[in-house]
Every structure is written in structure tokens, then in C-alpha cells.
Design a protein around this motif. Sequence first.
Motif, short mmCIF file in Angstrom:
data_model
loop_
_atom_site.label_atom_id
_atom_site.label_comp_id
_atom_site.label_asym_id
_atom_site.label_seq_id
_atom_site.Cartn_x
_atom_site.Cartn_y
_atom_site.Cartn_z
N ALA A 1 0.83 -1.20 0.00
CA ALA A 1 0.00 0.00 0.00
C ALA A 1 0.87 1.25 0.00
CB ALA A 1 -0.93 -0.01 1.22
N GLY A 2 1.93 1.25 0.80
CA GLY A 2 2.81 2.40 0.87
C GLY A 2 3.48 2.71 -0.45
N ALA B 1 -3.61 -5.25 -2.41
CA ALA B 1 -3.25 -3.87 -2.73
C ALA B 1 -3.66 -3.52 -4.15
CB ALA B 1 -1.74 -3.66 -2.55
N TYR B 2 -3.51 -4.47 -5.08
CA TYR B 2 -3.94 -4.20 -6.45
C TYR B 2 -5.44 -3.91 -6.51
CZ TYR B 2 -5.46 -4.95 -11.23
OH TYR B 2 -6.06 -4.79 -12.45
N ALA B 3 -6.23 -4.71 -5.79
CA ALA B 3 -7.67 -4.50 -5.78
C ALA B 3 -8.03 -3.12 -5.24
CB ALA B 3 -8.35 -5.59 -4.94
N VAL B 4 -7.36 -2.72 -4.16
CA VAL B 4 -7.69 -1.46 -3.51
C VAL B 4 -7.20 -0.26 -4.32
CG1 VAL B 4 -7.24 -0.02 -1.48
CG2 VAL B 4 -7.77 -2.46 -1.20
N TRP C 1 -10.25 -1.39 -8.15
CA TRP C 1 -11.48 -0.80 -7.62
C TRP C 1 -11.93 0.37 -8.50
CZ3 TRP C 1 -11.81 0.74 -1.71
CH2 TRP C 1 -13.14 0.97 -1.36
N GLY C 2 -10.99 1.15 -8.98
CA GLY C 2 -11.33 2.27 -9.86
C GLY C 2 -11.66 1.84 -11.27
N ASN C 3 -11.16 0.68 -11.70
CA ASN C 3 -11.48 0.18 -13.05
C ASN C 3 -12.95 -0.17 -13.18
OD1 ASN C 3 -8.77 0.31 -13.92
ND2 ASN C 3 -8.34 -1.77 -13.22
N VAL C 4 -13.45 -0.91 -12.19
CA VAL C 4 -14.84 -1.41 -12.25
C VAL C 4 -15.51 -1.20 -10.90
CG1 VAL C 4 -14.68 -3.09 -14.13
CG2 VAL C 4 -13.81 -3.70 -11.88
N PRO C 5 -15.76 0.05 -10.51
CA PRO C 5 -16.34 0.31 -9.19
C PRO C 5 -17.67 -0.36 -8.96
CG PRO C 5 -16.40 2.28 -10.59
CD PRO C 5 -15.53 1.29 -11.28
N SER C 6 -18.41 -0.63 -10.02
CA SER C 6 -19.72 -1.27 -9.86
C SER C 6 -19.61 -2.70 -9.34
CB SER C 6 -20.48 -1.27 -11.19
OG SER C 6 -19.77 -2.03 -12.17
N GLU C 7 -18.43 -3.33 -9.48
CA GLU C 7 -18.25 -4.70 -9.01
C GLU C 7 -17.71 -4.74 -7.58
OE1 GLU C 7 -16.64 -7.69 -11.44
OE2 GLU C 7 -17.16 -6.70 -13.32
N LEU D 1 -12.68 -7.80 -1.56
CA LEU D 1 -12.43 -6.50 -0.95
C LEU D 1 -12.87 -6.48 0.51
CD1 LEU D 1 -11.46 -3.57 -1.59
CD2 LEU D 1 -13.86 -2.99 -1.91
N ARG D 2 -13.99 -7.10 0.81
CA ARG D 2 -14.46 -7.11 2.20
C ARG D 2 -13.58 -7.96 3.09
NH1 ARG D 2 -21.13 -7.18 1.75
NH2 ARG D 2 -21.29 -5.14 0.70
N LEU D 3 -13.05 -9.04 2.54
CA LEU D 3 -12.09 -9.83 3.31
C LEU D 3 -10.81 -9.04 3.55
CD1 LEU D 3 -12.57 -13.33 1.64
CD2 LEU D 3 -13.03 -12.78 4.05
N THR D 4 -10.41 -8.24 2.56
CA THR D 4 -9.25 -7.36 2.72
C THR D 4 -9.48 -6.36 3.84
OG1 THR D 4 -8.67 -7.57 0.38
CG2 THR D 4 -7.77 -5.68 1.55
N ALA D 5 -10.65 -5.75 3.86
CA ALA D 5 -10.98 -4.78 4.92
C ALA D 5 -11.02 -5.47 6.28
CB ALA D 5 -12.32 -4.12 4.62
N GLU D 6 -11.55 -6.69 6.33
CA GLU D 6 -11.59 -7.43 7.59
C GLU D 6 -10.18 -7.76 8.07
OE1 GLU D 6 -12.93 -9.55 10.95
OE2 GLU D 6 -13.92 -8.09 9.64
#
Length: 823
Positions: free
Chosen positions: A235-236, A398-401, A405-411, A432-437
Motif C-alpha cells: 500500500a505504501g 493492494a492491487y484490488a484497492v 477498484w477504480g477500473n470497475v467500481p460497480s463490481e 475487498l471485504r475480506l481485505t478490509a476485515e
Amino acid sequence: MEVGEDGVTTTATLIETTKNEAPTVQFGKNLWIAVVTAEIGAVSLQAGKIYSYNLLIDDKQEVAVKGNLRTEGFLTDADTPVPQKALGYKSNILPSFAIPAEKPQDLFIAQASCRKMHGQGDDALAYLDSVLESYSKETSPQIKNRPQQLLLTGDQIYADDVAGILLRFAGTQGDTSRVGEETIAIRVDTTSKTEELSAEHVTFPPYLRQHVINTYAGFTSGAAGCHLMSFEEFAGVYLNSWSLRSWNEDFYRRINEILKEPTKAKIASVAKDLLEGTGTLDDPNFLSLMKDVDNLMGEAKKYVYHEKLTEILKGSPSSEKYTKWLDKIKNTLERELKEVANFAKVLPQVSRVMANVPCYMIFDDHEITDDWNLTQRWRNQVYSKPLGRDIIRNGLMAYAVFQDWGNVPSEYKAIEETGEDTTTLTERTRFLRLTAEYCDRVATQTGLDTLRSEVIGPMETLLGMGSEASKVKWHYNFPTGPVQTYVLNTRTSREYPSLNASPGLIPADELKLQLPEVLPNPEAPFVMVVSPVPVLGLASFEELIQPAAAAVVGIKDSEGSEVGVIAGEIEFDLESWAFNVPAFERLIERLNTYKKVLLLSGDVHFGSTAVLDYWKGTDAAPSGRILQLTSSASKNAWMENLAFFKSAIIQKIFTGIGADLEKVGWKGKVLSVTGKVSIRNRHRLRQDLAVIPTAGWQTGAKVNVEPDYRWRLRFLADERERPDEHIKTDIIPTNQESLKTGYQKVVQRHQDTFISGVSRRLIWPSNVSKITFEEDGTSWKVHHEFFFRKGNRKPAERTVGAHIKHVASLKAMGDETKRPQLV
């Protein structure tokens, strides 16, 4: 504000949106992220107009708006605390964007790839800032003069090859951790216990990660001394790559010293201070991190320190081995500091580009690690190791975040909604939710005893790290004006013929998902397809040089250790599309159904343009044409000091000595051959998919069945006349004066090519390319221009501009329509 194509400013119109609010989502102690989408209501955005936007920041605990782009300082130039460029190109003007034009002749698409912070050369993305700035100064700006989409086709970061100073500071903002204390798992073998170790730069110091990465993660990268490991580090690096505002204050202070005094002496001084300067327990210098074998490292030392390194570090500082080791680290650090300073100098310009041009991205290998999923042996070697899985998972989180995420925000739905039906969630949302968890548990240090079973395990299943294929499908598509653009995932759904064979980058069943049989608009003038690895590679290099080199190189290194496919770095990547014939031919056949295709790619560290014409059966005229537009690297110039690769002779060897590469193929046929045929071609003709080049086919030899298809590939050159180039001269062997002057001009021309770095076919300096279109009767001409700095020797004398332009029609003409033949 709306600005018409004639440059006249019209009455400002507020475009109402049905959804213009996004909560921030916490991904660690001090890392909050929001992806704001604006769903347009009754009034749609129109091509040919410029739209500006603002971002309002509020606090749900209070009614008043807390800030916006102006109050946060984004709309004015500033020097402190870090340099900032006014996002609107003029003070207190909002940033703007244009959607792609409806007509091809008004499109301006930009593409780039391979951007490494300490890579050689300029950051070519900054050149687009110059284009936008010029556009903003025009009195009658035309839409086609500003980039309308920017496609980043891979290697937006280098997770394996990281500058030591970046690794030291990327995970912190000020003195605080961005995410929290993460751990990674290491297991010596399948029978031993897995150990959880802190995943940060104190436990695993900069420049000392090569051994642990190769041995305990199973990776094959040969530049892994500072390989990223934790989600926080990934992320950094993303944050630091796009904005100076995210840089650690101490990191920027040290780089700024070099920016103020860019001399060898100052670089050496900063490097010496970082390496050997007075350090504290909270801020240790590099050497204290690397040398404290017994105390600082704790239980990790047995994984980090191999026998030779331990011997060096425990020896006398005056010993020859220690001195050589320290000098190597110092020289590396100095080179990195120089390039990181160059990167920082123009980073505000790159940030401004990102704020003014709609951008789409896709990963290649370096977002995760070099050689990622290269062969089945590589996968077996890496995914059987907990550390290998941890690093790949953290990289994809990190790639997803930060990209997808900006490529296909609807997904992606980061926040659970009231009454939500979880059975309908996309796999991207689940991931993404597992990443946040994961980040929440790390930040609060709670639920760690079940983190692997409840969070990490399900993530690994989604990513296909077990026996099942990846459930997360990373490909996507979007409109580019009148056409559709398809972005291919060539990394996580490969097919492997055997343990060590070149993979098929997209299997047959996956190809149907990524490239549909029927286009949404069959009448579109062409189709755009993004493949991170070029589909149409250098003809002779792929056909002759690379396969032979890969077969013999990498068995032993200079010290006699096993490397290559057996262990260690794989020097010659076996992942060109052309190396797996069935997958390559399958893709070309699918693309041919679209008739006119533009392929956009990066990866190879040079820019080029190629064209392939395709014939079906006994058709006299080609049924389709594919253009390969490659732009690489935006900051990571390849072999900058190897002059011979830039010579016109090598250029011609790499591109087939100026000739076309022609092949013919049969599918599922039993073939008989008469006449003399080489052993290699006889073997090829026995395959279910039989493909042979026309070159080298012996006179009089015949195949009993006409080919099912044929294609011809050639690389384009810049055909424009150059006023500063020495005129080509026919050399008359019997004329002494002709010999003398002719060869003098040939030598001069080659010398000029080397000094300038500008050739007609391949573009070696850091570059970003521009794609535009011109009407060509019933078809279109594609202009592929490259922005880069002209000249290698004296940086002060370099100039920026489109010095190379390749032009190709999307319709074959004249001799191009003559089909390949076996004669």
C-alpha cells in the motif's frame, strides 16, 4: 464549466448525479480510502466538451462541509511541505476531463507501462502533463489535442525490485504505521512448524531479503533484496508512486537534499548518512539494521542470514569481503537515490495528469513479483509455501484497492448495505471485504488467532491458491468513444502444458469470457484490446533467439550455483504469446473475427508498432488486420548502457532483418508431405495444430492440403524524412569516392542514432505513446507517436517531443493483400 471544441466558454452547468457520495473505508490504523463514483442522471456527459469537478469532504458528525480541493491546497502551486502543482493548470481552477470523442478522428488515447521509482531514465508520464498544459494555454483548444483516456498496461509498481530507501519509509506516515503490525508465515519444509514473524523492515531489513524470498517464498526474482512482503508495504509503495503528499517526511527531506544539490558528492553524502549515520532504536541506520545479526533480528535471523552473509557481517569491518559487500550496498543506494530524486522532481506533474485524464489499469507480473505464475513448476514451488502465498495475497489485496477498484467500481461494494442479499455479491466484493476485515483485525490486534482460518483462507480460495481455479476474474471492458476496449488478464488463469513449458496466457474457456464472440456494437470501426504482454512480439527474437537462449541459459551462475528453471532467477522469461503456439493461434483467430483490432501492450521495455494480416482458408484477401501498439517503459529504460542494442544493425536483426514473418497453419488435419522438408518442419506438421513459417521451406516440397489459415507479421518504421539525418547513399563498389563518402555517411548515421537514442523501429528511452486516427477512405489510419527525451549524453540538451511516429492503415493495401505461400 463547459468548454466547446471551438474554445468558447459556455454557461457553467451543474450536472446532477444520482449517487455522488462515498464513505471512506478503513484499511488499517491510518489508511482510509474512498472510491467516489458519480452516476449521471437525466443530463449525460457529451463528447467534445470539457467537464471540471470538485471533491467535497465532510464529517458525518457535523453538518458543515469540512473541505474541498481548494481548501486542501490542490488548486494552487506550492513548495511546502512538499511541491504541489495546481490541478487545474491555473490558480483556483478545478481539474477537468473529457470523455472520449464519438468520432475516431477526434480521439487521443495515451498508453504507458513499466514505471519503477528508481528505474533508469525520465518518468515519461510527466510528458503528458506538458501536453495538457499546452492544451490549457490554447486560445481555441480542440478536444483531439488533449488525452481522453490513459491506459496503463502493467507494472505500475515493482514489488520485487524496490529502492532500499522506499522500503525503509513506505509503510509509515510520519512516525505512525499506516496499517498496523502484520505477520507473515514461514515454513522450512512440509513437515516443520509454520512460524509467524513480523513483516516489516526491522525484521527483514532492506537489501537482505533475497535469500528469504528465493528460499522460503520460492520466488525466482533476482532483484529481490528489497521485495515487498506485507500489505502495508504494498500500500505504501502505491501511495508513494502517485503522490508526494503521502511520502514520509524524513524520506522526502533526504530526497529533497539531492533535489536542491543534485551532485555526486551530495548523493554520496546522503547515502553515507542513511547507511552509516547515527541511528536510534526508533530510527536505525541501514547498516545497524543489517548487521545486528544476534539481537535485532530475533527468530527471523535464521531465515534472512545465509552462511556467506553471516560470515561477512561477523567478520572484521576491514576485511576484504566486508569492504566489497559494503561498497556494493553503497553503490546501489547511491544509484537508487539519484533516480528516486528524478522521480520525485516530476511526481507533482504525474499526479496532475492522473487528476485530469480518465485512467484504466491492469497488472502484469511486477505488481506482485517477477516471473509471477511463469510455469507450472513455479506455481507448485511458490503456492506450496506459506510465505509465497502471503506475499502474492498481500500484493493482490493492494492491487484490488489501489488499481482495480477504480477500473470497475460497480463490481465492488465495500460497505454492507441494509437488507443486502449476500448470495448475489461479486467475487471482487467478497475479496475487498475480506481485505478490509484483514486490515481491521491487524489495526485493532483482535481476532488474530482465527485470522488465517476465517479471513486469509477464504481469500486464498478466491484467488485460486488451492486446487480450484481463481474465482476472482480480473479482466474487464469499457467504452472508448465509438469502440469497446477489452482488458485481458494474462496472469492468473493460465494453462500449462507441462511443468516447465511456456504457458498459454489465456486458456480456451477463459478466452470466451474475456473476448466475447459477439461485440456489443458489431458496426464499430475497430476494437481495442489491452494485453500486458505484447501479442505480436519481435519476429526473429521470438522465433530464433529467445527459445534457444532459454533452453541453455540459467543452469549455473558465475559461482556454480544452480539457477534458472532449476532454482533461482529465470533469466529468459518464457511467457511471450508466441512461445505457446496453440494459445497464440487461438487468440489471433478470435481477434480476426473482429476484423480490425488495436492491441495495446507494455512489458518489453521498448516501444514499437507491428501489423499482422490474417487469411482464412483459400481466401485471396486478408479477412482481418491486427495492429500491435507497444509502449514501454515509462520509467525503467532497458540496457541504457549497452550501445550495440541501439544500433541499426541490431534493430534489423530483432525485427527480422527488415523482412516479414509469414506462417501457415492447419488444425486437426492428417498431413502428408512430398519433397525435402527439414526435420523441424516435419515435426511441426505432425502436431494437431500444425504451424510452420514460409521462410526456409525448401523448393519443390508440397503439403497435400491447403492451409486453414495464414498470417503475415511485420514491424513498422518511421518513414518520415528527417532533416537532421544523414541522407542514405547508394554505395557503388567500383567507385572509390562512392565507397569513401558512402561508408562515412553510414557510420555517421549509426553514431547519430546511438547518441540520440532515436531509431526508426524500436524506442529505447523512457516513453509514453499517443494513439490518434485519420480517415483513410473506408478505413482508418492509426498514428502511433512516442513522447520521450531525445539524446542520451547531455541531459540539459535533451528535448521532449514525438520524435517517432508509426503510421499504419487498418486495411491492407497493394502487396499487403498477397497471401503467404509455401513455394
